[in-house]
Motif scaffolding. Structure first.
Motif: not given
Length: 206
Positions: A1-17
């Motif tokens: 699944m797509p994952a990226a670190v945002d500008s606030q330092g959160w490691l974000m994982l994308s799910f439907p919705g």
């Protein structure tokens, strides 16, 4: 699944919705514990936030033999609080759950009916009350050792009279600290039988 670190330092994982984010708050090098925040984001904003305990990958998690596991285990989730929680595992296969209130100077004890090894895992069984048919079954799956600390994947289910099980504690990472040998508190001595009063002597005439 797509994952990226945002500008606030959160490691974000994308799910439907929605997206789920993780960010580390602190690290305790003495225990290997890391405190993280986990949050679900909807439209770019957190819908809820939860604090979780994690640790880095560890190798060789084990409780060893029955004798090595029969110890006083202090739950890492409640260390450095006024309400520590410990699990005592005794060599006879029984145990106790100890809840302390340091501010009040009190503690409560609840029995563990049995604990056994299931492979490398430790499975503890208790009842909600002495007459209850419902069993609470807690499993420790060892995932790593660090000195006197045992890291586990911990879960608990509620088993009702017909054998049906319901989740009570979803699988979570926790650690337990070995604080010494667990020895059952001996039962109180039964009250000594009272000595019967001696019969009165016959009164002699004056």
């Amino acid at each position: 699944m797509p994952a990226a670190v945002d500008s606030q330092g959160w490691l974000m994982l994308s799910f439907p919705g929605f997206s789920r984010g993780y960010t580390r708050l602190k690290t305790d090098t003495s225990t290997g514990a890391e405190t993280w925040l986990m949050a679900d984001f909807v439209a770019g904003k957190p819908a809820w936030v939860q604090e979780i305990l994690v640790t880095r990958s560890l190798v060789g998690g084990t409780f060893g033999t029955l004798t090595q596991a029969a110890r006083q285990w202090d739950s890492g989730l409640f260390t450095d609080t006024n309400n520590p929680f410990l699990i005592y595992l005794y060599r006879d296969g029984t145990g106790e759950r100890i809840s302390k209130d340091l501010a009040a100077g009190t503690e409560t004890r609840a029995p563990i009916e049995s604990w056994v090894f299931d492979g490398a895992n430790i499975v503890q069984t208790r009842r909600l009350s002495p007459t209850s048919s419902t069993q609470m079954i807690r499993t420790w799956e060892p995932i790593g050792n660090k000195g006197k600390i045992r890291w586990v994947l911990e879960r608990e289910v509620r088993r009702v009279f017909d054998g049906t099980e319901f989740p009570a504690i979803a699988p979570r990472v926790n650690f337990y600290i070995d604080t010494g040998r667990a020895t059952p508190v001996p039962p109180p001595l039964s009250a000594a039988p009272q000595r019967k009063p001696a019969a009165d002597k016959a009164r002699l005439p004056h």
